[in-house]
Design a protein around this motif. Structure first.
Motif, PDB file in Angstrom:
ATOM      1  N   UNK A   1      30.562   6.000   9.418  1.00  0.00           N
ATOM      2  CA  UNK A   1      29.977   7.310   9.712  1.00  0.00           C
ATOM      3  C   UNK A   1      29.701   8.124   8.446  1.00  0.00           C
ATOM      4  N   UNK A   2      28.710   9.043   8.500  1.00  0.00           N
ATOM      5  CA  UNK A   2      28.357   9.851   7.332  1.00  0.00           C
ATOM      6  C   UNK A   2      29.535  10.688   6.819  1.00  0.00           C
ATOM      7  N   UNK A   3      29.521  10.935   5.531  1.00  0.00           N
ATOM      8  CA  UNK A   3      30.613  11.648   4.854  1.00  0.00           C
ATOM      9  C   UNK A   3      31.049  12.932   5.571  1.00  0.00           C
ATOM     10  N   UNK A   4      30.140  13.815   5.999  1.00  0.00           N
ATOM     11  CA  UNK A   4      30.598  15.090   6.576  1.00  0.00           C
ATOM     12  C   UNK A   4      31.379  14.981   7.890  1.00  0.00           C
ATOM     13  N   UNK A   5      31.417  13.809   8.516  1.00  0.00           N
ATOM     14  CA  UNK A   5      32.059  13.689   9.835  1.00  0.00           C
ATOM     15  C   UNK A   5      33.572  13.454   9.753  1.00  0.00           C
ATOM     16  N   UNK A   6      34.241  14.230   8.917  1.00  0.00           N
ATOM     17  CA  UNK A   6      35.701  14.124   8.792  1.00  0.00           C
ATOM     18  C   UNK A   6      36.389  14.385  10.130  1.00  0.00           C
ATOM     19  N   UNK A   7      35.899  15.364  10.878  1.00  0.00           N
ATOM     20  CA  UNK A   7      36.485  15.699  12.176  1.00  0.00           C
ATOM     21  C   UNK A   7      36.416  14.536  13.159  1.00  0.00           C
TER      22      UNK A   7
ATOM     23  N   UNK B   1      36.240  11.247  12.405  1.00  0.00           N
ATOM     24  CA  UNK B   1      37.169  10.189  11.978  1.00  0.00           C
ATOM     25  C   UNK B   1      38.613  10.615  12.248  1.00  0.00           C
ATOM     26  N   UNK B   2      38.900  11.892  12.036  1.00  0.00           N
ATOM     27  CA  UNK B   2      40.239  12.421  12.323  1.00  0.00           C
ATOM     28  C   UNK B   2      40.540  12.290  13.815  1.00  0.00           C
ATOM     29  N   UNK B   3      39.545  12.617  14.663  1.00  0.00           N
ATOM     30  CA  UNK B   3      39.702  12.484  16.114  1.00  0.00           C
ATOM     31  C   UNK B   3      40.028  11.041  16.499  1.00  0.00           C
ATOM     32  N   UNK B   4      39.280  10.085  15.968  1.00  0.00           N
ATOM     33  CA  UNK B   4      39.530   8.668  16.290  1.00  0.00           C
ATOM     34  C   UNK B   4      40.937   8.240  15.880  1.00  0.00           C
ATOM     35  N   UNK B   5      41.334   8.600  14.676  1.00  0.00           N
ATOM     36  CA  UNK B   5      42.669   8.227  14.196  1.00  0.00           C
ATOM     37  C   UNK B   5      43.762   8.857  15.054  1.00  0.00           C
ATOM     38  N   UNK B   6      43.624  10.139  15.353  1.00  0.00           N
ATOM     39  CA  UNK B   6      44.619  10.802  16.193  1.00  0.00           C
ATOM     40  C   UNK B   6      44.662  10.191  17.592  1.00  0.00           C
ATOM     41  N   UNK B   7      43.502   9.775  18.120  1.00  0.00           N
ATOM     42  CA  UNK B   7      43.457   9.138  19.444  1.00  0.00           C
ATOM     43  C   UNK B   7      44.230   7.822  19.452  1.00  0.00           C
ATOM     44  N   UNK B   8      44.347   7.191  18.295  1.00  0.00           N
ATOM     45  CA  UNK B   8      45.092   5.937  18.182  1.00  0.00           C
ATOM     46  C   UNK B   8      46.504   6.152  17.639  1.00  0.00           C
ATOM     47  N   UNK B   9      46.975   7.402  17.642  1.00  0.00           N
ATOM     48  CA  UNK B   9      48.380   7.660  17.338  1.00  0.00           C
ATOM     49  C   UNK B   9      48.692   8.204  15.961  1.00  0.00           C
ATOM     50  N   UNK B  10      47.685   8.370  15.099  1.00  0.00           N
ATOM     51  CA  UNK B  10      47.932   8.980  13.795  1.00  0.00           C
ATOM     52  C   UNK B  10      48.296  10.442  13.985  1.00  0.00           C
TER      53      UNK B  10
ATOM     54  N   UNK C   1      50.541   6.584  10.277  1.00  0.00           N
ATOM     55  CA  UNK C   1      49.888   7.457   9.294  1.00  0.00           C
ATOM     56  C   UNK C   1      50.082   8.922   9.643  1.00  0.00           C
ATOM     57  N   UNK C   2      50.533   9.689   8.652  1.00  0.00           N
ATOM     58  CA  UNK C   2      50.647  11.141   8.788  1.00  0.00           C
ATOM     59  C   UNK C   2      49.975  11.781   7.574  1.00  0.00           C
ATOM     60  N   UNK C   3      49.103  12.736   7.839  1.00  0.00           N
ATOM     61  CA  UNK C   3      48.446  13.478   6.763  1.00  0.00           C
ATOM     62  C   UNK C   3      48.523  14.969   7.063  1.00  0.00           C
ATOM     63  N   UNK C   4      48.899  15.740   6.060  1.00  0.00           N
ATOM     64  CA  UNK C   4      48.977  17.185   6.202  1.00  0.00           C
ATOM     65  C   UNK C   4      47.624  17.820   5.866  1.00  0.00           C
ATOM     66  N   UNK C   5      47.510  19.129   6.123  1.00  0.00           N
ATOM     67  CA  UNK C   5      46.262  19.847   5.844  1.00  0.00           C
ATOM     68  C   UNK C   5      45.835  19.684   4.382  1.00  0.00           C
ATOM     69  N   UNK C   6      44.547  19.490   4.200  1.00  0.00           N
ATOM     70  CA  UNK C   6      43.895  19.355   2.899  1.00  0.00           C
ATOM     71  C   UNK C   6      44.281  18.083   2.149  1.00  0.00           C
ATOM     72  N   UNK C   7      44.994  17.169   2.796  1.00  0.00           N
ATOM     73  CA  UNK C   7      45.211  15.840   2.210  1.00  0.00           C
ATOM     74  C   UNK C   7      43.887  15.095   2.317  1.00  0.00           C
TER      75      UNK C   7
ATOM     76  N   UNK D   1      41.340  15.080   5.512  1.00  0.00           N
ATOM     77  CA  UNK D   1      40.019  14.453   5.397  1.00  0.00           C
ATOM     78  C   UNK D   1      40.136  12.965   5.071  1.00  0.00           C
ATOM     79  N   UNK D   2      39.458  12.171   5.879  1.00  0.00           N
ATOM     80  CA  UNK D   2      39.346  10.720   5.665  1.00  0.00           C
ATOM     81  C   UNK D   2      37.869  10.434   5.421  1.00  0.00           C
TER      82      UNK D   2
END
Length: 186
Positions: free
Chosen positions: A40-46, A48-57, A77-83, A64-65
């Motif tokens: 997916x294009x670079x700006x779609x961090x949200x 990619x974050x949604x997909x990861x969280x849906x799978x338990x991250x 996987x755990x990531x804090x804000x602005x990681x 941002x991934x």
């Protein structure tokens, strides 16, 4: 436990290290990520974050991934804000992996959260946690090994190899990583 006993599963002869349920979960994850996330294009961090969280991250709302990353097992996987995890990064997170706020893992870095017991005749897998501290920076193509903690504000230079913990606010370079100097604290 999803980790199998190497003696019983016969890892040395190609047997699995993880349960069938765990391997099926990862297969579904890999397919989903390949089809809907990695490219997916670079700006779609949200997204990619949604997909990861849906799978338990456990990704904070401002983590941002970037595209083209490889995440082995989202629930570890755990990531804090602005990681931030840059493009092409490999997170081989067999054990828990935490990336604290404002930490950066730059392009094509490799964080490897597992090893094998080399003294065990059955070569038992040993998942180990990795922690990247607040404001730390893992530079391009660096390697962080199993069980390593990168302290707050520490820097691992490009293509550096951290096999042991890095002290807070130190700048490390080379293979194996050696402390170059202290970093200015901010």
């Amino acid at each position: 436990m999803s980790l199998l006993d190497a003696e019983k599963s016969n890892v040395r002869e190609g047997g699995p290290s993880f349960s069938l349920k765990h391997r099926l979960f990862r297969a579904v994850w890999n397919l989903t990520w390949a089809v809907a996330g990695s490219w997916t294009p670079v700006p779609l961090h949200g997204w990619r974050r949604f997909l990861l969280n849906a799978f338990g991250a456990k990704l904070a709302p401002k983590a941002r991934i970037y595209p083209k990353t490889t995440i082995w097992y989202p629930p570890n996987l755990e990531m804090e804000d602005h990681a931030l995890v840059g493009p092409g990064v490999i997170l081989y997170n067999m054990g828990p992996m935490k990336i604290a706020s404002y930490a950066i893992v730059s392009q094509r870095a490799h964080l490897c959260g597992g090893t094998h017991d080399v003294d065990d005749p059955h070569f038992q897998l040993q998942p180990k946690p990795i922690t990247i501290g607040h404001k730390a920076w893992i530079a391009a193509e660096a390697f962080v090994g199993p069980g390593v903690t990168v302290g707050e504000g520490a820097v691992l230079g490009a293509r550096g190899v951290a096999a042991k913990d890095l002290e807070p606010w130190g700048i490390y370079v080379g293979n194996p990583a050696k402390k170059l100097r202290e970093r200015k604290r901010f």
